[in-house]
Design a protein around this motif. Structure first.
Motif, PDB file in Angstrom:
ATOM      1  N   THR A   1      -7.799   6.760  -2.193  1.00  0.00           N
ATOM      2  CA  THR A   1      -7.634   6.142  -0.866  1.00  0.00           C
ATOM      3  C   THR A   1      -7.698   4.634  -1.083  1.00  0.00           C
ATOM      4  OG1 THR A   1     -10.028   6.320  -0.522  1.00  0.00           O
ATOM      5  CG2 THR A   1      -8.679   8.078   0.413  1.00  0.00           C
ATOM      6  N   LYS A   2      -7.738   3.876   0.002  1.00  0.00           N
ATOM      7  CA  LYS A   2      -7.878   2.415  -0.021  1.00  0.00           C
ATOM      8  C   LYS A   2      -6.816   1.749  -0.909  1.00  0.00           C
ATOM      9  CE  LYS A   2     -12.309   3.267  -0.825  1.00  0.00           C
ATOM     10  NZ  LYS A   2     -13.782   3.305  -0.945  1.00  0.00           N
TER      11      LYS A   2
ATOM     12  N   ASP B   1     -20.239   7.409  -1.909  1.00  0.00           N
ATOM     13  CA  ASP B   1     -21.079   6.269  -1.494  1.00  0.00           C
ATOM     14  C   ASP B   1     -21.843   6.550  -0.197  1.00  0.00           C
ATOM     15  OD1 ASP B   1     -18.655   6.199  -0.155  1.00  0.00           O
ATOM     16  OD2 ASP B   1     -18.323   4.054  -0.391  1.00  0.00           O
TER      17      ASP B   1
ATOM     18  N   GLU C   1     -15.704  12.962   4.688  1.00  0.00           N
ATOM     19  CA  GLU C   1     -14.423  12.252   4.556  1.00  0.00           C
ATOM     20  C   GLU C   1     -13.844  12.022   5.955  1.00  0.00           C
ATOM     21  OE1 GLU C   1     -12.950  10.646   2.074  1.00  0.00           O
ATOM     22  OE2 GLU C   1     -14.605  11.143   0.747  1.00  0.00           O
TER      23      GLU C   1
ATOM     24  N   GLU D   1      -9.573   5.955   9.196  1.00  0.00           N
ATOM     25  CA  GLU D   1      -9.900   4.816   8.331  1.00  0.00           C
ATOM     26  C   GLU D   1      -8.925   3.662   8.556  1.00  0.00           C
ATOM     27  OE1 GLU D   1      -9.397   5.144   3.892  1.00  0.00           O
ATOM     28  OE2 GLU D   1     -11.491   4.558   3.948  1.00  0.00           O
TER      29      GLU D   1
HETATM   30  C1  BGC Z   1     -13.052   7.229   0.800  1.00  0.00           C
HETATM   31  C2  BGC Z   1     -14.453   7.750   0.964  1.00  0.00           C
HETATM   32  C3  BGC Z   1     -15.436   6.603   0.922  1.00  0.00           C
HETATM   33  C4  BGC Z   1     -15.039   5.516   1.921  1.00  0.00           C
HETATM   34  C5  BGC Z   1     -15.974   4.324   1.885  1.00  0.00           C
HETATM   35  C6  BGC Z   1     -12.772   6.115   1.783  1.00  0.00           C
HETATM   36  O1  BGC Z   1     -11.517   5.557   1.549  1.00  0.00           O
HETATM   37  O2  BGC Z   1     -12.111   8.265   0.987  1.00  0.00           O
HETATM   38  O3  BGC Z   1     -14.764   8.700  -0.025  1.00  0.00           O
HETATM   39  O4  BGC Z   1     -16.709   7.104   1.223  1.00  0.00           O
HETATM   40  O5  BGC Z   1     -13.736   5.076   1.636  1.00  0.00           O
HETATM   41  O6  BGC Z   1     -15.974   3.700   0.652  1.00  0.00           O
END
Ligand code: BGC
Length: 444
Positions: A157-158, A194, A240, A269
């Motif tokens: 992700t991110k 985390d 998640e 997110e």
């Molecule tokens: C991830 C999570 C993580 C969160 C914060 C998300 O993009 O999928 O696993 O806990 O970011 O870092």
């Protein structure tokens, strides 16, 4: 100039999360939790961590690795056994560095290179002194866990793209790298998310902690399921929640989502985390300029992700009469030229609307969790939070609290939302100590 105030009222309305909508979101979230736990289709993965709450008596010196996406932090932590932790060493290493010509987050880098880099950094923090160090590893991405030390990355992700890690066991990747680099005196005991780390770090000294979240570059929450169906014991569940998909996207969210690395994924997110808030603001302002509601040069705002969240924080913090800080940022880094005071006010309002929506969405999901674990709010709950938005964005923590008050009224007094600074790293140390102690107890 077209009617800006009407346009702004429309934006405010589209981004508003009134209490009634919070209630709907919380109910849908609670349903998605139940579906995810029972294996029905759900946007919440509800991943078991194979770890329960700590006792506060865990005692050990451990290495913790905190891999979040932008940096990797390596810590040497002492757990006192009395609910306290002491960070003996803490080093932070960027995962990309233009000058040093590396970027371990890019598709051109391999998992092998990434984990070798991490192993080298671990060696710097925990030099061999005829000691064996247990290691806890926070890996902040969705992982399917088969045991506390087996975590298979489901998907990045991110916007991270490192090759050859998706579908692999990251515990094993790190253990192999430690071996390759001759650091096998550090033994990996646990891989955790985390959010799980943040929960463990807070619960180590406060046993009312049963929810934790990251409100930073990414967003996610976890909680303690008091009797997990497979074990009958308390289990921390990584929801998640950033992937929750029952939230209506505005046209700006849709535009961001379509252009992202994984369209359709991580919808919450993309509306709530620091990685994306600046981008939403950029898209709104660009359209205000393009459609003739505001002065300025739209070309300056044509670069995706060119407005960092730190700029939004600076915009929100500006209380000078002439909004001088905002003027400086927008004329400088945003390249918008000289704006009138009214236009500067518009920018501040847009940043606020986007930040408030983020916090109220997150608060709604926590209300959903509380609706599952304690619908009457009959006991105290601490929600431990780490991450730059919560810690640094002016007003953000207050928007979350206000969301809880709007939702629960006076009963919100039962809920404490608190910062768990460095929680994800310290939590990895606690996880390693829990597992290490369990192993020793079994041997004895
Ligand atoms: C991830 C999570 C993580 C969160 C914060 C998300 O993009 O999928 O696993 O806990 O970011 O870092």
């Amino acid at each position: 100039m077209r009617d800006l105030s009407k346009m702004l009222a429309g934006i405010e309305e589209n981004f508003a999360i009134p209490t009634s909508l919070m209630k709907t979101i919380a109910t849908q979230f609670k349903e998605a939790m139940a579906d995810g736990l029972t294996g029905n289709p759900s946007s919440l993965k509800m991943l078991p961590s194979f770890i329960g709450p700590p006792t506060g008596r865990e005692q050990k010196r451990v290495v913790a690795v905190d891999f979040g996406g932008t940096n990797v932090r390596v810590l040497l932590v002492e757990l006192t056994g009395l609910g306290q932790t002491r960070i003996i060493k803490k080093h932070c290493f960027p995962l990309k560095d233009k000058q040093a010509h590396y970027d371990y987050t890019a598709a051109s880098s391999s998992g092998l290179q990434l984990f070798d880099f991490i192993a080298e950094k671990i060696a710097e923090v925990a030099p061999r002194k005829d000691k064996v160090y247990p290691l806890g590893h926070t890996f902040s991405f969705p992982c399917r866990q088969y045991g506390v030390n087996e975590a298979e990355l489901i998907s990045w992700t991110k916007e991270i793209k490192t090759a050859g890690v998706e579908g692999r066991d990251v515990g094993q990747l790190l253990a192999e790298a430690l071996k390759r680099k001759g650091v096998d005196y550090v033994t990996s005991q646990a891989v955790i998310n985390d959010t799980t780390g943040t929960l463990l770090a807070s619960a180590y000294h406060d046993n009312t902690t049963d929810i934790a979240a990251i409100c930073g570059t990414g967003h996610n929450s976890c909680y303690i399921e008091s009797r997990y169906s497979l074990t009958g014991k308390p289990m921390i569940i990584n929801m998640e929640s950033g992937n929750f998909n029952k939230v209506n996207q505005t046209k700006y969210d849709l535009c961001l989502d379509q252009a992202s690395e994984k369209p359709g994924a991580q919808r919450l997110e993309k509306m709530a985390s620091g990685q994306y808030l600046g981008e939403i603001v950029r898209l709104i302002i660009r359209s205000l300029v393009q459609e003739g509601y505001m002065n300025g040069d739209a070309r300056a705002l044509s670069y995706p992700y060119s407005l960092p969240t730190e700029d939004l924080s600076a915009v929100l913090a500006d209380t000078t009469p002439g909004l001088e800080v905002i003027a400086e940022i927008t004329a400088g880094r945003w390249g918008l030229g000289n704006l009138t005071i009214d236009e500067l006010r518009v920018l501040r309002m847009v940043a606020r609307v986007v930040a408030v929506r983020s916090a109220r969405l997150v608060a709604s999901t926590w209300a959903g969790v509380l609706g599952r674990i304690d619908p009457e709010l009959s006991r105290r709950h601490s929600i431990a939070v780490d991450g730059s938005l919560y810690e640094k964005m002016p007003g953000y923590a207050g928007f979350l609290t206000q969301g809880m008050i709007d939702f629960f009224g006076t009963k919100a007094e039962q809920i404490t939302i608190k910062l768990s600074k460095d929680g994800s790293g310290i939590g990895a140390a606690i996880a390693a100590a829990i597992v290490y102690n369990e192993i020793i107890e079994r041997i004895i």
